[in-house]
Design an enzyme around this catalytic site. Sequence first.
Site, PDB file in Angstrom:
ATOM      1  N   LYS A 111       1.165   9.260  68.203  1.00  0.00           N
ATOM      2  CA  LYS A 111       2.576   9.124  67.826  1.00  0.00           C
ATOM      3  C   LYS A 111       3.207   7.870  68.411  1.00  0.00           C
ATOM      4  O   LYS A 111       4.077   7.266  67.785  1.00  0.00           O
ATOM      5  CB  LYS A 111       3.372  10.379  68.214  1.00  0.00           C
ATOM      6  CG  LYS A 111       2.974  11.592  67.378  1.00  0.00           C
ATOM      7  CD  LYS A 111       4.041  12.659  67.355  1.00  0.00           C
ATOM      8  CE  LYS A 111       3.648  13.803  66.411  1.00  0.00           C
ATOM      9  NZ  LYS A 111       4.517  14.950  66.487  1.00  0.00           N
ATOM     10  N   LYS A 192      -5.272  17.577  56.161  1.00  0.00           N
ATOM     11  CA  LYS A 192      -4.617  18.891  56.265  1.00  0.00           C
ATOM     12  C   LYS A 192      -3.266  18.911  55.548  1.00  0.00           C
ATOM     13  O   LYS A 192      -2.595  17.877  55.455  1.00  0.00           O
ATOM     14  CB  LYS A 192      -4.500  19.322  57.732  1.00  0.00           C
ATOM     15  CG  LYS A 192      -3.328  18.757  58.470  1.00  0.00           C
ATOM     16  CD  LYS A 192      -3.062  19.527  59.763  1.00  0.00           C
ATOM     17  CE  LYS A 192      -1.687  19.094  60.267  1.00  0.00           C
ATOM     18  NZ  LYS A 192      -1.228  19.733  61.451  1.00  0.00           N
ATOM     19  N   LYS A 195       3.683  19.266  56.650  1.00  0.00           N
ATOM     20  CA  LYS A 195       5.064  19.214  56.161  1.00  0.00           C
ATOM     21  C   LYS A 195       5.622  17.802  56.155  1.00  0.00           C
ATOM     22  O   LYS A 195       6.566  17.510  55.457  1.00  0.00           O
ATOM     23  CB  LYS A 195       5.991  20.181  56.898  1.00  0.00           C
ATOM     24  CG  LYS A 195       6.012  20.126  58.418  1.00  0.00           C
ATOM     25  CD  LYS A 195       7.066  21.099  58.931  1.00  0.00           C
ATOM     26  CE  LYS A 195       6.665  21.920  60.136  1.00  0.00           C
ATOM     27  NZ  LYS A 195       6.202  21.240  61.339  1.00  0.00           N
TER      28      LYS A 195
HETATM   29  P1  ATP Z   1       3.802  17.752  60.904  1.00  0.00           P
HETATM   30  O1  ATP Z   1       3.502  17.550  59.460  1.00  0.00           O
HETATM   31  O2  ATP Z   1       5.224  17.453  61.277  1.00  0.00           O
HETATM   32  O3  ATP Z   1       2.770  17.150  61.812  1.00  0.00           O
HETATM   33  P2  ATP Z   1       2.602  20.257  60.800  1.00  0.00           P
HETATM   34  O4  ATP Z   1       2.839  20.846  59.446  1.00  0.00           O
HETATM   35  O5  ATP Z   1       1.298  19.619  61.049  1.00  0.00           O
HETATM   36  O6  ATP Z   1       3.758  19.287  61.155  1.00  0.00           O
HETATM   37  P3  ATP Z   1       3.130  21.522  63.368  1.00  0.00           P
HETATM   38  O7  ATP Z   1       4.587  21.828  63.533  1.00  0.00           O
HETATM   39  O8  ATP Z   1       2.549  20.392  64.130  1.00  0.00           O
HETATM   40  O9  ATP Z   1       2.826  21.443  61.801  1.00  0.00           O
HETATM   41  O10 ATP Z   1       2.260  22.795  63.702  1.00  0.00           O
HETATM   42  C1  ATP Z   1       2.716  24.093  63.828  1.00  0.00           C
HETATM   43  C2  ATP Z   1       1.519  25.010  63.873  1.00  0.00           C
HETATM   44  O11 ATP Z   1       0.944  25.156  62.561  1.00  0.00           O
HETATM   45  C3  ATP Z   1       0.393  24.531  64.789  1.00  0.00           C
HETATM   46  O12 ATP Z   1      -0.148  25.638  65.479  1.00  0.00           O
HETATM   47  C4  ATP Z   1      -0.610  23.946  63.804  1.00  0.00           C
HETATM   48  O13 ATP Z   1      -1.907  23.972  64.302  1.00  0.00           O
HETATM   49  C5  ATP Z   1      -0.439  24.868  62.591  1.00  0.00           C
HETATM   50  N1  ATP Z   1      -0.781  24.144  61.330  1.00  0.00           N
HETATM   51  C6  ATP Z   1      -0.173  23.036  60.864  1.00  0.00           C
HETATM   52  N2  ATP Z   1      -0.719  22.646  59.681  1.00  0.00           N
HETATM   53  C7  ATP Z   1      -1.712  23.527  59.401  1.00  0.00           C
HETATM   54  C8  ATP Z   1      -2.658  23.635  58.314  1.00  0.00           C
HETATM   55  N3  ATP Z   1      -2.674  22.788  57.291  1.00  0.00           N
HETATM   56  N4  ATP Z   1      -3.532  24.662  58.345  1.00  0.00           N
HETATM   57  C9  ATP Z   1      -3.515  25.543  59.371  1.00  0.00           C
HETATM   58  N5  ATP Z   1      -2.666  25.483  60.429  1.00  0.00           N
HETATM   59  C10 ATP Z   1      -1.766  24.498  60.457  1.00  0.00           C
END
Ligand code: ATP
Length: 326
Positions: A111, A192, A195
């Site tokens: 980051k 992955k 969001k």
């Molecule tokens: P960003 O896009 O802002 O990085 P994110 O969608 O990756 O956000 P986080 O807020 O970092 O989500 O993660 C919240 C939780 O959801 C964490 O425990 C993360 O491991 C889980 N998570 C996020 N994306 C996935 C995915 N595609 N599949 C399974 N678990 C996920």
Amino acid sequence: MKRVLTGLQPTGVITLGNYIGAIQQMKEYQEQYDSYMFVADLHSITIAQDPEELRKNIRSLVAIYIACGIDPKKNTMYVQSDIEYVPCVSWLLECNSYYGELSRMTQFKDKSAKHANFTSGLLTYPILMTADIIGADANFVPVGVDQKQHVELARDIAIRFNNKYGETFVIPEPLIKKAGTKIMDLQNPTVKMSKSAENKKGVILILDDVNVTRKKIMSATTDSEMSIKFDPENKPGISNLINIYSSLTGLNISDIEKEFEGCNYGTFKSKVADVVVKELEGIQERYNEVKDSQYLTEILDSGAAKMREAFKKKYEIMKDKIGLVR
Ligand code: ATP
Ligand code: LTN
């Protein structure tokens, strides 16, 4: 009873990936552990947030938790910034951790490279997370693989503090979901589902219109083979859809392969869409019921009161051990 605790950042509507990866796990744990689920809003401001958006997202995330099946009767639910002692505990921990260990964190390296003028909060973020975890005496912390390093740091800091000042903290352990629960982007199934993805065509947001969701699933990238087989390396698109189907129905992968043997991709996709749409419709209905309710306010008030007491107590113990006494 062992204690389980986790939080998500209120940085936008959660994806089907967050739901399957993070929230579904907590639904299982709430049946067997003393459970805590909070909104990590202080973490979200390590990167600039629009105040109006943030205000909306905090309450909305709690409503999403409840709509997704996190039961307020089985969980203590709270908003991190309501607990003024969290940053106090965090400061005392900061003075017992090292610049070297923070600057080695993978998330910080990623980051800080992306944001030219990053805040010092981005560096100390894992200590605030440590405060969330060990300040609440959590035994288990369910997180995705990306957060494992932070929970391990929390563990190191708890051990270090206990060695230096005597038994103060429970030593936490990360709970990492089993392989197969990483949900991938529908358009680009090698990354992955996230969001913050620029292109939302491959991302299912929990509060998306269900017709849009169905279209996204029907146009998911697959391959030219026409066989419904779980093979993430060679068939990432189909494997991702199998994963989604399996996570939402509870069926195992080999049973799904059998069920859809000889089926064409269009038919399979439409079955996956049915299952996803049904799940989302239920979530959205409950979300709309709860989001503006007094009930939600009461849950957060009572969670805040309970956690303020717990963190205050921990802070006083730490102060005393450190010698911050007049
Ligand atoms: P960003 O896009 O802002 O990085 P994110 O969608 O990756 O956000 P986080 O807020 O970092 O989500 O993660 C919240 C939780 O959801 C964490 O425990 C993360 O491991 C889980 N998570 C996020 N994306 C996935 C995915 N595609 N599949 C399974 N678990 C996920
Ligand atoms: N860093 C986590 C959110 C988070 C958290 C925590 C998770 C903040 N404090 C304590 C578990 C326990 C994330 O970005 N997903």
